[in-house]
Scaffold this motif. Structure first.
Motif, PDB file in Angstrom:
ATOM      1  N   PRO A  47       0.878  -1.166   0.024  1.00  0.00           N
ATOM      2  CA  PRO A  47       0.199  -0.006  -0.128  1.00  0.00           C
ATOM      3  C   PRO A  47       0.975   1.299   0.048  1.00  0.00           C
ATOM      4  O   PRO A  47       0.401   2.364  -0.368  1.00  0.00           O
ATOM      5  CB  PRO A  47      -0.796  -0.314   1.237  1.00  0.00           C
ATOM      6  CG  PRO A  47      -1.063  -1.706   1.555  1.00  0.00           C
ATOM      7  CD  PRO A  47       0.124  -2.143   0.944  1.00  0.00           C
ATOM      8  N   LEU A  49       3.538   1.751  -1.904  1.00  0.00           N
ATOM      9  CA  LEU A  49       3.790   1.717  -3.312  1.00  0.00           C
ATOM     10  C   LEU A  49       2.639   2.315  -4.128  1.00  0.00           C
ATOM     11  O   LEU A  49       2.500   3.306  -4.897  1.00  0.00           O
ATOM     12  CB  LEU A  49       4.118   0.385  -3.879  1.00  0.00           C
ATOM     13  CG  LEU A  49       5.372  -0.235  -3.476  1.00  0.00           C
ATOM     14  CD1 LEU A  49       5.638  -1.190  -4.140  1.00  0.00           C
ATOM     15  CD2 LEU A  49       6.659   0.947  -3.615  1.00  0.00           C
ATOM     16  N   TYR A  50       1.260   1.948  -3.381  1.00  0.00           N
ATOM     17  CA  TYR A  50       0.011   2.402  -4.144  1.00  0.00           C
ATOM     18  C   TYR A  50       0.066   4.019  -4.041  1.00  0.00           C
ATOM     19  O   TYR A  50      -0.707   4.448  -4.839  1.00  0.00           O
ATOM     20  CB  TYR A  50      -1.179   1.832  -3.433  1.00  0.00           C
ATOM     21  CG  TYR A  50      -1.294   0.382  -3.637  1.00  0.00           C
ATOM     22  CD1 TYR A  50      -0.763  -0.320  -4.620  1.00  0.00           C
ATOM     23  CD2 TYR A  50      -2.065  -0.536  -2.662  1.00  0.00           C
ATOM     24  CE1 TYR A  50      -0.698  -1.726  -4.650  1.00  0.00           C
ATOM     25  CE2 TYR A  50      -2.155  -1.755  -2.866  1.00  0.00           C
ATOM     26  CZ  TYR A  50      -1.507  -2.260  -3.766  1.00  0.00           C
ATOM     27  OH  TYR A  50      -1.578  -4.115  -3.880  1.00  0.00           O
ATOM     28  N   LYS A  51       0.885   4.708  -3.109  1.00  0.00           N
ATOM     29  CA  LYS A  51       0.513   6.170  -2.984  1.00  0.00           C
ATOM     30  C   LYS A  51       1.228   6.947  -4.394  1.00  0.00           C
ATOM     31  O   LYS A  51       1.162   8.028  -4.368  1.00  0.00           O
ATOM     32  CB  LYS A  51       1.142   6.873  -1.700  1.00  0.00           C
ATOM     33  CG  LYS A  51       0.291   6.163  -0.604  1.00  0.00           C
ATOM     34  CD  LYS A  51       0.733   6.703   0.561  1.00  0.00           C
ATOM     35  CE  LYS A  51       0.261   6.132   1.630  1.00  0.00           C
ATOM     36  NZ  LYS A  51       1.043   5.732   3.029  1.00  0.00           N
ATOM     37  N   GLN A  52       2.259   5.846  -4.905  1.00  0.00           N
ATOM     38  CA  GLN A  52       2.854   6.708  -5.877  1.00  0.00           C
ATOM     39  C   GLN A  52       2.359   6.742  -7.432  1.00  0.00           C
ATOM     40  O   GLN A  52       1.373   6.211  -7.604  1.00  0.00           O
ATOM     41  CB  GLN A  52       4.452   5.999  -6.074  1.00  0.00           C
ATOM     42  CG  GLN A  52       5.241   5.899  -4.956  1.00  0.00           C
ATOM     43  CD  GLN A  52       6.649   5.282  -5.078  1.00  0.00           C
ATOM     44  OE1 GLN A  52       6.884   5.395  -6.189  1.00  0.00           O
ATOM     45  NE2 GLN A  52       6.962   5.023  -3.752  1.00  0.00           N
ATOM     46  N   SER A  53       3.004   7.673  -8.371  1.00  0.00           N
ATOM     47  CA  SER A  53       2.441   7.525  -9.711  1.00  0.00           C
ATOM     48  C   SER A  53       3.484   7.032 -10.555  1.00  0.00           C
ATOM     49  O   SER A  53       4.238   7.840 -11.175  1.00  0.00           O
ATOM     50  CB  SER A  53       1.909   8.867 -10.086  1.00  0.00           C
ATOM     51  OG  SER A  53       1.158   9.507  -9.174  1.00  0.00           O
ATOM     52  N   TYR A  60       6.991  -2.208  -8.894  1.00  0.00           N
ATOM     53  CA  TYR A  60       6.831  -3.404  -7.902  1.00  0.00           C
ATOM     54  C   TYR A  60       8.267  -4.131  -7.877  1.00  0.00           C
ATOM     55  O   TYR A  60       7.884  -5.514  -7.718  1.00  0.00           O
ATOM     56  CB  TYR A  60       5.678  -4.212  -8.227  1.00  0.00           C
ATOM     57  CG  TYR A  60       4.423  -3.212  -8.382  1.00  0.00           C
ATOM     58  CD1 TYR A  60       3.962  -2.611  -7.213  1.00  0.00           C
ATOM     59  CD2 TYR A  60       3.727  -2.957  -9.653  1.00  0.00           C
ATOM     60  CE1 TYR A  60       2.705  -1.846  -7.072  1.00  0.00           C
ATOM     61  CE2 TYR A  60       2.760  -1.907  -9.606  1.00  0.00           C
ATOM     62  CZ  TYR A  60       2.349  -1.529  -8.450  1.00  0.00           C
ATOM     63  OH  TYR A  60       1.052  -0.727  -8.393  1.00  0.00           O
ATOM     64  N   PHE A 225      -1.653  -5.502  -8.588  1.00  0.00           N
ATOM     65  CA  PHE A 225      -1.355  -4.524  -7.638  1.00  0.00           C
ATOM     66  C   PHE A 225      -1.738  -3.152  -8.444  1.00  0.00           C
ATOM     67  O   PHE A 225      -2.106  -2.046  -7.627  1.00  0.00           O
ATOM     68  CB  PHE A 225       0.098  -4.427  -7.813  1.00  0.00           C
ATOM     69  CG  PHE A 225       0.881  -5.776  -7.623  1.00  0.00           C
ATOM     70  CD1 PHE A 225       0.212  -6.823  -6.583  1.00  0.00           C
ATOM     71  CD2 PHE A 225       2.212  -5.986  -7.460  1.00  0.00           C
ATOM     72  CE1 PHE A 225       0.837  -7.791  -6.327  1.00  0.00           C
ATOM     73  CE2 PHE A 225       2.834  -7.101  -7.023  1.00  0.00           C
ATOM     74  CZ  PHE A 225       2.235  -7.997  -6.453  1.00  0.00           C
ATOM     75  N   GLU A 226      -1.748  -3.037  -9.920  1.00  0.00           N
ATOM     76  CA  GLU A 226      -2.265  -1.684 -10.442  1.00  0.00           C
ATOM     77  C   GLU A 226      -3.829  -1.538 -10.074  1.00  0.00           C
ATOM     78  O   GLU A 226      -4.383  -0.354  -9.919  1.00  0.00           O
ATOM     79  CB  GLU A 226      -2.042  -2.004 -11.989  1.00  0.00           C
ATOM     80  CG  GLU A 226      -0.562  -1.573 -12.220  1.00  0.00           C
ATOM     81  CD  GLU A 226      -0.433   0.018 -11.786  1.00  0.00           C
ATOM     82  OE1 GLU A 226      -1.132   0.931 -12.510  1.00  0.00           O
ATOM     83  OE2 GLU A 226       0.394   0.113 -10.707  1.00  0.00           O
ATOM     84  N   ARG A 229      -4.131  -0.376  -6.803  1.00  0.00           N
ATOM     85  CA  ARG A 229      -3.406   1.101  -6.816  1.00  0.00           C
ATOM     86  C   ARG A 229      -4.321   1.806  -7.376  1.00  0.00           C
ATOM     87  O   ARG A 229      -4.599   3.072  -6.504  1.00  0.00           O
ATOM     88  CB  ARG A 229      -1.995   1.150  -7.411  1.00  0.00           C
ATOM     89  CG  ARG A 229      -1.575   2.512  -7.526  1.00  0.00           C
ATOM     90  CD  ARG A 229      -0.190   2.744  -8.187  1.00  0.00           C
ATOM     91  NE  ARG A 229      -0.248   2.636  -9.562  1.00  0.00           N
ATOM     92  CZ  ARG A 229      -0.623   3.705 -10.214  1.00  0.00           C
ATOM     93  NH1 ARG A 229      -0.725   4.830  -9.576  1.00  0.00           N
ATOM     94  NH2 ARG A 229      -0.515   3.403 -11.490  1.00  0.00           N
ATOM     95  N   GLN A 230      -5.118   1.851  -8.292  1.00  0.00           N
ATOM     96  CA  GLN A 230      -5.901   2.792  -9.110  1.00  0.00           C
ATOM     97  C   GLN A 230      -7.312   2.612  -8.766  1.00  0.00           C
ATOM     98  O   GLN A 230      -7.985   3.720  -8.779  1.00  0.00           O
ATOM     99  CB  GLN A 230      -5.632   2.515 -10.916  1.00  0.00           C
ATOM    100  CG  GLN A 230      -4.480   2.758 -11.031  1.00  0.00           C
ATOM    101  CD  GLN A 230      -4.341   3.037 -12.533  1.00  0.00           C
ATOM    102  OE1 GLN A 230      -5.293   3.626 -13.232  1.00  0.00           O
ATOM    103  NE2 GLN A 230      -3.163   2.315 -13.375  1.00  0.00           N
TER     104      GLN A 230
END
Ligand SMILES: Cc1ncc(COP(=O)(O)O)c(C=O)c1O
Ligand SMILES: [Zn+2]
Length: 403
Positions: A47, A49-53, A60, A225-226, A229-230
């Motif tokens: 999670p 990493l999910y904050k990044q763009s 990953y 994961f994407e 994230r999105q």
């Protein structure tokens, strides 16, 4: 040790890709080529990493089978902005009274060769660079061939690719433009596979291990994961045009990897689509449904010799992965869907009108699956769907022109 490859049949552990490739991509104990890659990294850090763009799936890195970042070969692939296509949502509501969200993962936006094979090719090129691989070969219906041609050229890998005779002209040109070697088989994809296997054996050149190739699966599992994230959650339904089945196999792998830490992450219901001109998996599934899924149902599927389809990317007449893919679809509560090849051009026109984008025919097969699913009652009120469309029209000029 960042990762290892664990044999799915006997549990034997292969330490890394150097060893796996040296073993000719087979388990030394039991000979199986089916492995799961396992990581020492902690999934609870995802999670963050999910904050990044990110600009690629290499965000990953900790969960990918590469030791050193300097070996990464990337063209900006695998972190595509997911779009919501409301014209499809409106259709579902107006015609069927169903509220649903239609999210589209447009792989034509990948930076390499504009298909969902770019992530796999990036992973392969990077692993080969790290492990000193200089030669590789594969049989492909076109998109893997093109993606690997470009990325392996960047890694300095000499690449021989075997394609069926129905391959698009544009694909042939692009592969040559990367300085790689293309062999057009005098027959279908199954025949191209035989030629590639013989080339591998006679010349001791590494060959892609097919749809369960851990290189391909590990790259594509980052889709999961994407999505997290999105979208902030897994979609309820995953829709894809299927040929070999790497996509669904990879989604299943991604979910299996993270669900122990994130139990809310469930396998989406899989709706896998084939066009009526090459639909062996749909036929195999229909047989299973009719028979009530008896033991061993997954081994019972037809083989279509020389399928007569213009969708060359989806011309896998011998669905050797059905025994692996069908149980994944079954456990997801999903199904296989048949769409009409004759309807694809009209749908592509509609997409062009509504979204101002021309997609390749294999992507349109996926979208056609949405309409078929509605018709068969396979989409339920309140669901979020993820349409994984695999390609643009850059190498399907004939199709694009027919719009
Ligand atoms: C655009 C496109 N859609 C769908 C597929 C089928 O992919 P899979 O290996 O997941 O069946 C492919 C590859 O063959 C493809 O290139
Ligand atoms: Zn084994």
């Amino acid at each position: 040790m960042k990762y290892s490859l664990v044999c799915k049949k006997c549990g034997h552990v292969t330490e890394n890709f150097a060893q796996w490739l040296a073993q000719d991509q087979c388990c030394p104990e039991c000979g199986s080529n089916h492995v799961d890659v396992r990581y020492t990294a902690d999934y609870s850090k995802l999670p963050e990493l999910y904050k990044q763009s990110p600009d690629s799936f290499w965000l990953y890195f900790d969960y990918l089978p590469l030791e050193h970042r300097e070996n990464i070969i990337s063209c900006g692939e695998g972190a595509i902005l997911i779009e919501e296509w409301d014209f499809m949502e409106k259709y579902a509501l107006e015609k069927y009274g169903i509220h649903c969200q239609v999210m589209v993962y447009r792989n034509d936006l990948n930076g390499g060769t504009n298909t969902f094979k770019d992530v796999a090719a990036s992973m392969a090129a990077s692993i080969f660079k790290e492990n000193g691989v200089k030669e590789f070969c594969v049989a492909s219906t076109g998109n893997t061939a093109t993606a690997y041609s470009k990325y392996l050229a960047k890694a300095g890998v000499n690449f021989n690719v075997f394609v069926p005779d129905c391959v698009c002209k544009d694909t042939v040109e692009e592969i040559k433009s990367h300085g790689q070697h293309i062999h057009i088989a005098d027959g279908d994809y199954a025949y191209a596979k035989k030629l590639a296997a013989a080339y591998h054996k006679d010349n001791h050149v590494l060959i892609s291990a097919g749809n369960i190739d851990p290189i391909r699966v590990e790259a594509k599992k980052t889709m999961v994961f994407e999505f997290m994230r999105q979208l902030g959650r897994m979609p309820d339904v995953y829709v894809q045009a299927v040929a070999g089945g790497t996509g669904p196999i990879a989604v299943d792998k991604g979910v299996r990897d993270i669900s122990p830490v994130f139990p809310e992450v469930k396998l989406p219901r899989m709706l896998l689509v084939q066009q009526d001109t090459c639909d062996p998996m749909v036929q195999g599934w229909e047989n299973a449904v009719k028979a009530g899924f008896p033991e061993g149902y997954e081994k019972n599927y037809p083989v279509i010799d020389n399928p007569q389809t213009k969708v060359s990317i989806l011309s896998t007449g011998n669905p050797g992965m059905f025994p692996i893919v069908a149980p994944i679809v079954h456990k997801s509560g999903g199904t296989f869907l048949r769409v009409k090849e004759a309807d694809l051009v009209d749908l592509a026109r509609l997409v062009k009108k509504e979204r101002n984008v021309v997609l390749g025919p294999a992507s349109i097969v996926c979208l056609a699956g949405f309409y078929q699913a509605l018709e068969q009652g396979e989409i339920h009120d309140g669901e979020m769907l993820l349409m994984n469309t695999g390609e643009g029209a850059a190498r399907a000029k004939e199709f694009a022109n027919s719009l």
